[in-house]
Design a protein around this motif. Structure first.
Motif, short mmCIF file in Angstrom:
data_model
loop_
_atom_site.label_atom_id
_atom_site.label_comp_id
_atom_site.label_asym_id
_atom_site.label_seq_id
_atom_site.Cartn_x
_atom_site.Cartn_y
_atom_site.Cartn_z
N HIS A 250 49.74 14.36 -37.21
CA HIS A 250 49.46 14.93 -35.71
C HIS A 250 48.00 15.56 -35.76
CE1 HIS A 250 53.41 14.21 -34.60
NE2 HIS A 250 53.87 14.78 -35.88
N TRP A 251 46.85 14.62 -35.87
CA TRP A 251 45.64 15.14 -35.88
C TRP A 251 45.32 15.76 -34.47
CZ3 TRP A 251 41.53 14.87 -39.13
CH2 TRP A 251 41.62 14.69 -40.43
N PRO A 252 44.62 16.95 -34.55
CA PRO A 252 43.96 17.45 -33.49
C PRO A 252 42.61 17.09 -32.87
CG PRO A 252 43.32 18.85 -35.40
CD PRO A 252 44.14 17.74 -35.63
N ALA A 253 42.47 17.18 -31.37
CA ALA A 253 41.34 16.88 -30.88
C ALA A 253 40.24 17.48 -31.42
CB ALA A 253 41.36 16.97 -29.32
N PRO A 254 38.90 16.96 -31.65
CA PRO A 254 38.53 15.89 -31.05
C PRO A 254 38.53 14.74 -32.09
CG PRO A 254 36.78 17.14 -31.79
CD PRO A 254 37.81 17.83 -32.20
N TYR A 255 39.42 14.40 -33.13
CA TYR A 255 39.11 13.60 -34.20
C TYR A 255 40.25 12.45 -33.97
CZ TYR A 255 37.07 17.83 -36.25
OH TYR A 255 36.28 18.84 -36.50
N ASP A 256 39.91 11.20 -34.38
CA ASP A 256 40.83 10.27 -34.48
C ASP A 256 40.31 9.24 -35.67
OD1 ASP A 256 38.33 9.00 -33.60
OD2 ASP A 256 39.01 8.40 -31.72
N PHE A 257 40.68 7.96 -35.91
CA PHE A 257 40.95 7.33 -37.04
C PHE A 257 40.22 5.84 -36.86
CE2 PHE A 257 43.29 4.92 -40.16
CZ PHE A 257 43.05 5.48 -41.28
N ARG A 258 39.28 5.51 -37.88
CA ARG A 258 38.77 4.24 -37.89
C ARG A 258 39.63 3.32 -39.03
NH1 ARG A 258 34.50 1.50 -35.69
NH2 ARG A 258 33.39 3.49 -34.84
N ALA A 259 39.72 2.01 -38.55
CA ALA A 259 40.38 1.11 -39.69
C ALA A 259 40.10 -0.13 -39.21
CB ALA A 259 41.89 1.60 -39.69
N LEU A 260 40.51 -1.13 -39.85
CA LEU A 260 40.61 -2.69 -39.54
C LEU A 260 41.28 -2.73 -38.15
CD1 LEU A 260 41.30 -4.97 -42.63
CD2 LEU A 260 39.08 -4.25 -41.19
N ARG A 261 40.81 -3.52 -37.15
CA ARG A 261 41.37 -3.69 -35.77
C ARG A 261 42.36 -4.79 -35.86
NH1 ARG A 261 37.65 -4.81 -30.62
NH2 ARG A 261 38.86 -4.16 -28.85
N ASN A 262 43.49 -4.65 -36.27
CA ASN A 262 44.65 -5.55 -36.36
C ASN A 262 45.31 -5.94 -35.31
OD1 ASN A 262 46.40 -3.44 -36.44
ND2 ASN A 262 47.00 -3.66 -38.54
N ASP A 263 46.25 -6.72 -35.49
CA ASP A 263 47.03 -7.11 -34.25
C ASP A 263 47.85 -6.05 -33.48
OD1 ASP A 263 45.99 -9.85 -34.52
OD2 ASP A 263 48.05 -10.53 -35.51
N LEU A 264 48.60 -5.26 -34.47
CA LEU A 264 49.46 -4.25 -33.84
C LEU A 264 48.30 -3.30 -33.29
CD1 LEU A 264 52.11 -2.65 -33.61
CD2 LEU A 264 51.57 -1.83 -35.87
N HIS A 265 47.21 -3.13 -33.63
CA HIS A 265 46.26 -1.96 -33.05
C HIS A 265 45.89 -2.73 -31.75
CE1 HIS A 265 42.48 0.23 -32.29
NE2 HIS A 265 43.00 1.11 -33.14
N ARG A 266 45.34 -3.77 -31.71
CA ARG A 266 45.05 -4.37 -30.35
C ARG A 266 46.16 -4.44 -29.25
NH1 ARG A 266 40.18 -7.58 -31.17
NH2 ARG A 266 39.73 -7.96 -33.11
N SER A 267 47.20 -4.47 -29.64
CA SER A 267 48.39 -4.55 -28.70
C SER A 267 48.52 -3.26 -28.05
CB SER A 267 49.74 -5.14 -29.50
OG SER A 267 50.39 -3.87 -30.26
N TRP A 268 48.00 -2.25 -28.71
CA TRP A 268 48.07 -0.90 -27.92
C TRP A 268 46.81 -0.13 -27.51
CZ3 TRP A 268 52.45 1.00 -26.54
CH2 TRP A 268 53.74 0.53 -26.85
N GLU A 269 45.64 -0.96 -27.65
CA GLU A 269 44.35 -0.45 -27.23
C GLU A 269 44.52 -0.34 -25.71
OE1 GLU A 269 41.43 -3.14 -28.39
OE2 GLU A 269 41.97 -2.71 -30.72
N GLY A 270 44.05 0.84 -25.17
CA GLY A 270 44.18 0.85 -23.80
C GLY A 270 45.38 1.39 -23.24
N ARG A 271 46.53 1.77 -24.19
CA ARG A 271 47.63 2.41 -24.01
C ARG A 271 48.09 3.40 -24.69
NH1 ARG A 271 52.22 -1.50 -23.84
NH2 ARG A 271 51.18 -2.70 -25.71
N VAL A 272 47.16 4.27 -25.28
CA VAL A 272 47.34 5.09 -26.31
C VAL A 272 48.35 6.10 -25.57
CG1 VAL A 272 46.53 7.09 -27.61
CG2 VAL A 272 45.13 4.59 -27.25
#
Length: 332
Positions: A250-272
Motif C-alpha cells: 500500500h504505497w502512498p502517492a506519489p510513488y509507484d514501481f518500475r519492473a519488467l513489463r510482462n504479460d500480466l502487467h500489460r493486461s492491466w495497463e490503463g485499467r489501474v
C-alpha cells in the motif's frame, strides 16, 4: 590519486570507488552488501519494509563478512512510521557495529534525524525532485541521492518524476549555492562505468546503483527473475502501480514501481483503477506466477538500465569492472 578515489564521497566513506549499493528490499542482503564493501564500495543492506528478523539476520551477515566501516543500511521512511523496530535495533548496536550510514527514502526523514545523528551514522536521503531537497537538509542529510524516474523498483510516478540527466546537475548547482558541504549521488539508469563517469561529470560525488547489483550472484533476487531480466532491454520496463496492487503493498502517492513489463502487467495497463477496485483474480494469477517462477506473471524488479546488463557476475568483480570502466571514460 585518481578522480574516483579523490571524490568527496570516496574520501568521506573510505572507499576505493564512489559507488554505493542501493538498499534494495529483499535483494540487497548481507552477502551482497559485504561483497561491495570488500571491493571498495559502500554496501547498504536493504532494510526495506523494516522486517526485524530479516534485518537482524542480513545485517549481521554483512558485518561477519566485511569490515564494518563500509557497511550501512537503508529503510523505506513511510514504513518506519508504522514500525521502526528494525531501525531502533541497528542504532542500538555497540558503536563498532553500527551502520556506517543510514539511508532513508520515500517520506519525511525529519522525525528520525535526531535518533540517527545520536548514533553517529551519517544520514543519506533519497529524493526525486528538487523541491524535496530542503526537507532532506532539515533532517540533517549529509548525502542526497537524486533518483531519476529511470530507476527500477519504487520511485516517483511518471507524471512527477525527473530524468537523472537533468535532475543531477540542477541539484548539484542548488547544493553548491545552498549547502556546498552536502554530498550528492546520482541514481537511476546507471549500470556501467560510463554512467558513473557521467554522474561525476554532471556534478555528483558518486552513484548509487540498484539494477546492476540486483543482477549479481550475491543478490537475493530469484534466479528466474534474473534470467528473465537478462533477456530484456530498457524498452521492456514500465512504471505503474500495478505490481504494488498485486503484491498488496500500500504505497502512498506519489510513488509507484518500475519492473519488467510482462504479460500480466500489460493486461492491466490503463485499467489501474479497475484493478484496485477488484484485484482478487489478478492477485491469484500473480501469486501462482510467483509460486511457479513464471515471470510472465511474477515481477522482476529492474530499471531502464537493464538494457546495459548482460551477465550475472560476482559483485566484487563488478565493482572493480565499473571502476576500471569509469577511469577509462574519464581519461585516466
Amino acid at each position: 590519486m585518481t578522480q574516483l578515489e579523490a571524490s568527496r564521497f570516496s574520501k568521506q566513506f573510505s572507499l576505493v570507488t564512489p559507488i554505493a549499493l542501493a538498499p534494495m528490499a529483499l535483494a540487497s542482503g548481507g552477502a551482497l552488501a559485504a561483497a561491495c564493501a570488500r571491493a571498495g564500495a559502500l554496501g547498504l543492506v536493504g532494510g526495506g519494509y523494516g522486517d526485524l528478523d530479516w534485518t537482524q539476520r542480513e545485517y549481521r551477515l554483512a558485518l561477519q563478512a566485511a569490515a564494518s566501516q563500509r557497511i550501512g543500511i537503508g529503510f523505506i521512511t513511510w514504513k518506519l512510521d508504522e514500525d521502526a523496530s528494525a531501525l531502533d535495533w541497528v542504532l542500538d548496536l555497540p558503536a563498532e557495529e553500527r551502520p556506517r550510514a543510514v539511508m532513508l527514502s520515500f517520506g519525511d526523514a525529519r522525525r528520525y534525524a535526531a535518533r540517527i545523528a545520536a548514533s553517529g551514522a551519517p544520514l543519506i536521503c533519497q529524493i526525486q525532485r528538487l523541491e524535496q531537497a530542503k526537507q532532506a537538509l532539515e533532517a540533517g542529510a549529509q548525502v542526497l541521492v537524486a533518483q531519476g524516474a529511470e530507476a527500477g523498483g519504487h520511485g516517483m510516478n511518471g507524471l512527477d518524476g525527473r530524468s537523472t540527466l537533468t535532475l543531477v546537475p540542477e541539484l548539484a548547482d542548488w547544493l553548491a549555492s545552498k549547502a556546498p558541504e552536502t554530498l550528492l549521488l546520482a541514481a537511476g539508469g546507471i549500470a556501467d562505468g560510463r554512467g558513473l563517469a557521467a554522474a561525476l561529470t554532471l556534478g555528483a560525488d558518486g552513484a548509487l546503483l540498484g539494477t546492476r547489483f540486483w543482477a549479481t550472484q550475491e543478490s537475493l533476487a530469484p534466479l528466474g527473475a534474473k534470467k528473465a531480466a537478462l533477456t530484456a532491454g530498457g524498452d521492456g520496463t514500465a512504471r505503474s502501480a500495478v505490481f504494488d496492487i498485486l503484491r498488496r503493498k500500500h504505497w502512498p502517492a506519489p510513488y509507484d514501481f518500475r519492473a519488467l513489463r510482462n504479460d500480466l502487467h500489460r493486461s492491466w495497463e490503463g485499467r489501474v483503477d479497475a484493478l484496485r477496485a477488484a484485484p482478487e483474480a489478478a492477485r491469484a494469477s500473480y501469486d501462482a506466477g510467483v509460486q511457479a517462477g513464471d515471470y510472465s506473471r511474477a515481477h522482476a524488479t529492474v530499471g531502464e538500465a537493464i538494457g546495459l546488463v548482460h551477465d550475472l557476475p560476482e559483485a566484487g568483480a563488478l565493482v572493480k569492472r565499473l571502476h576500471a570502466q569509469a577511469q577509462a571514460a574519464l581519461g585516466g
